[in-house]
Design a protein around this motif. Structure first.
Motif, PDB file in Angstrom:
ATOM      1  N   LYS A 106      38.641 -27.028 -11.459  1.00 54.31           N
ATOM      2  CA  LYS A 106      39.583 -25.911 -11.504  1.00 54.31           C
ATOM      3  C   LYS A 106      38.937 -24.614 -11.994  1.00 54.31           C
ATOM      4  N   ARG A 107      37.808 -24.748 -12.689  1.00 62.83           N
ATOM      5  CA  ARG A 107      37.177 -23.575 -13.282  1.00 62.83           C
ATOM      6  C   ARG A 107      35.663 -23.649 -13.094  1.00 62.83           C
ATOM      7  N   ILE A 108      35.040 -22.483 -13.069  1.00 66.58           N
ATOM      8  CA  ILE A 108      33.589 -22.354 -13.012  1.00 66.58           C
ATOM      9  C   ILE A 108      33.175 -21.430 -14.148  1.00 66.58           C
ATOM     10  N   LEU A 109      32.273 -21.892 -14.993  1.00 69.26           N
ATOM     11  CA  LEU A 109      31.808 -21.121 -16.134  1.00 69.26           C
ATOM     12  C   LEU A 109      30.357 -20.737 -15.913  1.00 69.26           C
ATOM     13  N   LEU A 110      30.049 -19.469 -16.017  1.00 65.90           N
ATOM     14  CA  LEU A 110      28.686 -18.977 -15.794  1.00 65.90           C
ATOM     15  C   LEU A 110      28.083 -18.499 -17.105  1.00 65.90           C
ATOM     16  N   THR A 111      26.948 -19.095 -17.480  1.00 61.53           N
ATOM     17  CA  THR A 111      26.263 -18.628 -18.683  1.00 61.53           C
ATOM     18  C   THR A 111      25.612 -17.274 -18.459  1.00 61.53           C
ATOM     19  N   HIS A 112      25.123 -17.039 -17.243  1.00 55.25           N
ATOM     20  CA  HIS A 112      24.543 -15.740 -16.894  1.00 55.25           C
ATOM     21  C   HIS A 112      24.344 -15.701 -15.385  1.00 55.25           C
ATOM     22  N   HIS A 165      21.557 -15.131 -13.313  1.00 50.09           N
ATOM     23  CA  HIS A 165      20.324 -15.373 -12.569  1.00 50.09           C
ATOM     24  C   HIS A 165      20.586 -16.351 -11.418  1.00 50.09           C
ATOM     25  N   PRO A 166      19.925 -16.131 -10.284  1.00 53.19           N
ATOM     26  CA  PRO A 166      20.223 -16.931  -9.096  1.00 53.19           C
ATOM     27  C   PRO A 166      20.110 -18.436  -9.294  1.00 53.19           C
ATOM     28  N   ASP A 167      19.181 -18.894 -10.137  1.00 52.07           N
ATOM     29  CA  ASP A 167      19.037 -20.345 -10.306  1.00 52.07           C
ATOM     30  C   ASP A 167      20.207 -20.963 -11.070  1.00 52.07           C
ATOM     31  N   HIS A 168      21.120 -20.119 -11.544  1.00 54.68           N
ATOM     32  CA  HIS A 168      22.318 -20.623 -12.221  1.00 54.68           C
ATOM     33  C   HIS A 168      23.596 -20.359 -11.425  1.00 54.68           C
ATOM     34  N   MET A 169      23.471 -19.663 -10.290  1.00 58.42           N
ATOM     35  CA  MET A 169      24.696 -19.349  -9.536  1.00 58.42           C
ATOM     36  C   MET A 169      24.526 -19.404  -8.033  1.00 58.42           C
ATOM     37  N   ASN A 170      23.392 -19.906  -7.539  1.00 55.25           N
ATOM     38  CA  ASN A 170      23.201 -19.864  -6.089  1.00 55.25           C
ATOM     39  C   ASN A 170      24.103 -20.830  -5.333  1.00 55.25           C
ATOM     40  N   GLY A 171      24.846 -21.668  -6.056  1.00 53.94           N
ATOM     41  CA  GLY A 171      25.848 -22.510  -5.419  1.00 53.94           C
ATOM     42  C   GLY A 171      27.269 -22.017  -5.614  1.00 53.94           C
ATOM     43  N   LEU A 172      27.416 -20.838  -6.191  1.00 52.48           N
ATOM     44  CA  LEU A 172      28.751 -20.351  -6.544  1.00 52.48           C
ATOM     45  C   LEU A 172      29.640 -20.168  -5.317  1.00 52.48           C
ATOM     46  N   GLN A 173      29.128 -19.524  -4.288  1.00 51.49           N
ATOM     47  CA  GLN A 173      29.956 -19.283  -3.108  1.00 51.49           C
ATOM     48  C   GLN A 173      30.415 -20.598  -2.484  1.00 51.49           C
ATOM     49  N   ALA A 174      29.518 -21.547  -2.335  1.00 49.77           N
ATOM     50  CA  ALA A 174      29.883 -22.826  -1.720  1.00 49.77           C
ATOM     51  C   ALA A 174      30.899 -23.588  -2.571  1.00 49.77           C
ATOM     52  N   LEU A 175      30.741 -23.528  -3.885  1.00 51.97           N
ATOM     53  CA  LEU A 175      31.687 -24.234  -4.742  1.00 51.97           C
ATOM     54  C   LEU A 175      33.054 -23.555  -4.722  1.00 51.97           C
ATOM     55  N   LEU A 176      33.063 -22.232  -4.637  1.00 50.86           N
ATOM     56  CA  LEU A 176      34.338 -21.531  -4.504  1.00 50.86           C
ATOM     57  C   LEU A 176      35.045 -21.925  -3.209  1.00 50.86           C
ATOM     58  N   GLU A 177      34.289 -22.003  -2.129  1.00 49.03           N
ATOM     59  CA  GLU A 177      34.897 -22.374  -0.847  1.00 49.03           C
ATOM     60  C   GLU A 177      35.459 -23.790  -0.890  1.00 49.03           C
ATOM     61  N   ALA A 178      34.826 -24.652  -1.664  1.00 46.40           N
ATOM     62  CA  ALA A 178      35.268 -26.046  -1.739  1.00 46.40           C
ATOM     63  C   ALA A 178      36.432 -26.251  -2.697  1.00 46.40           C
ATOM     64  N   THR A 179      36.557 -25.385  -3.712  1.00 48.20           N
ATOM     65  CA  THR A 179      37.523 -25.655  -4.781  1.00 48.20           C
ATOM     66  C   THR A 179      38.515 -24.535  -5.046  1.00 48.20           C
ATOM     67  N   ASP A 180      38.172 -23.300  -4.665  1.00 47.82           N
ATOM     68  CA  ASP A 180      38.991 -22.124  -5.001  1.00 47.82           C
ATOM     69  C   ASP A 180      39.215 -22.017  -6.513  1.00 47.82           C
ATOM     70  N   ALA A 181      38.211 -22.381  -7.284  1.00 49.72           N
ATOM     71  CA  ALA A 181      38.318 -22.378  -8.737  1.00 49.72           C
ATOM     72  C   ALA A 181      38.262 -20.961  -9.301  1.00 49.72           C
ATOM     73  N   LYS A 182      38.719 -20.804 -10.529  1.00 43.28           N
ATOM     74  CA  LYS A 182      38.588 -19.555 -11.258  1.00 43.28           C
ATOM     75  C   LYS A 182      37.188 -19.476 -11.859  1.00 43.28           C
ATOM     76  N   VAL A 183      36.588 -18.281 -11.816  1.00 41.69           N
ATOM     77  CA  VAL A 183      35.221 -18.073 -12.292  1.00 41.69           C
ATOM     78  C   VAL A 183      35.263 -17.204 -13.548  1.00 41.69           C
ATOM     79  N   TYR A 184      34.548 -17.649 -14.591  1.00 46.30           N
ATOM     80  CA  TYR A 184      34.536 -16.934 -15.864  1.00 46.30           C
ATOM     81  C   TYR A 184      33.114 -16.470 -16.161  1.00 46.30           C
ATOM     82  N   LEU A 185      32.958 -15.143 -16.237  1.00 43.78           N
ATOM     83  CA  LEU A 185      31.672 -14.489 -16.439  1.00 43.78           C
ATOM     84  C   LEU A 185      31.862 -13.407 -17.485  1.00 43.78           C
TER      85      LEU A 185
END
Length: 230
Positions: free
Chosen positions: A55-61, A63-83
C-alpha cells in the motif's frame, strides 16, 4: 527487535548489493516497500508469498539504485509514495542524469507525499517515523519502525554513505551521524541500505561504539577524515 505486529523482510537485490525491505503489519497484512529497485517482480513475489498487500512505498533517498523500480511498482500497486520534501527535485534530476524516465512523477503526482522530519504514518497498525538525515543527499531519511532503523545510505554497518556525490554535504552528514542518530537508543536494530558488511544488521549501541564515523564530537575532525577517505 521484532514486535508481534511487525513483519520485516530484508532482501538483497541487484548488482550494487542493495537491501530492499518489506515492512508489514501482521494484523492487516498491509505493507510498505522501502527503496524499490532492480527487480520489481521479485519484490512482488516476496509480498505475495508473505500474504502482504503493498500500500505504501518509502524512499530513503533519490539515487537511482534505490528507486529505479519505482515506476514499475507504482503501476503494479498504485501505492502511496513517501519522500522527504527536500528530495523530490533532487530525485528527479538524479534520475534524468542516469536516463531514468521521470514523466510518471508528474502523471502520478497524486501518489506522492512529501514528508518532514518527525512525521509518522501507519502501515496497517505499524507506526513508521521519518527521520531526516541529510548528508548523503539533501533529503536523505531513515525510518524508525518499532525499535528498528532502516537507514538507507546514511548509516552503514561500521561505515556511512558517500558525501562526494552531487547533493552530498559532509557537515550535514556529521550532524546526522553524531547527533541525530547517536541520540537513538542503543538497542535499536540497524538495517542498512546495502550489504557492505559481514552481517546484515547491527545495533545502534554497536555502531556508537565501533563505527569510526560516529566518533566525532566536532565537525572539524569529521571533515578531515572525510576529506582523506573520499
Amino acid at each position: 527487535m521484532i514486535s508481534p505486529r511487525l513483519i520485516l523482510k530484508q532482501t538483497q537485490i541487484g548488482p550494487m548489493m542493495n537491501f530492499i525491505y518489506l515492512v508489514g503489519c501482521s494484523e492487516t497484512r498491509e505493507a510498505a516497500v522501502v527503496d524499490p529497485a532492480w527487480d520489481v517482480p521479485q519484490i512482488l513475489r516476496i509480498a505475495e508469498a508473505s500474504d502482504l498487500q503493498i500500500k505504501r512505498i518509502l524512499l530513503t533517498h533519490g539515487h537511482p539504485d534505490h528507486m529505479n523500480g519505482l515506476q514499475a511498482l507504482l503501476e503494479a500497486t498504485d501505492a502511496k509514495v513517501y519522500l522527504h520534501r527536500d528530495e523530490t527535485d533532487y530525485m528527479r534530476k538524479a534520475a534524468e542524469h542516469y536516463g531514468i524516465p521521470t514523466d510518471f512523477m508528474g502523471s502520478r503526482s497524486g501518489n506522492f507525499q512529501a514528508v518532514h522530519d518527525g512525521q509518522e504514518i501507519l502501515v496497517g497498525k505499524v507506526p513508521v517515523r521519518f527521520l531526516h538525515t541529510p548528508g548523503h543527499t539533501p533529503g536523505s531519511q531513515c525510518f524508525l519502525v518499532e525499535g528498528n532503523l532502516i537507514s538507507g545510505d546514511t548509516l552503514f554497518i561500521d561505515a556511512c554513505g558517500r558525501v562526494d556525490l552531487p547533493g552530498g554535504d559532509p557537515e550535514k552528514m556529521w550532524w546526522s551521524l553524531n547527533h541525530k542518530l547517536r541520540e537513538l537508543e542503543d538497542d535499536i536494530v540497524l538495517y542498512p541500505g546495502h550489504n557492505y558488511s559481514d552481517r546484515p544488521s547491527s545495533t545502534m549501541g554497536d555502531q556508537k561504539e565501533g563505527n569510526p564515523y560516529m566518533q566525532y564530537a566536532s565537525v572539524d575532525g569529521f571533515l578531515r577524515a572525510m576529506g582523506s577517505d573520499f
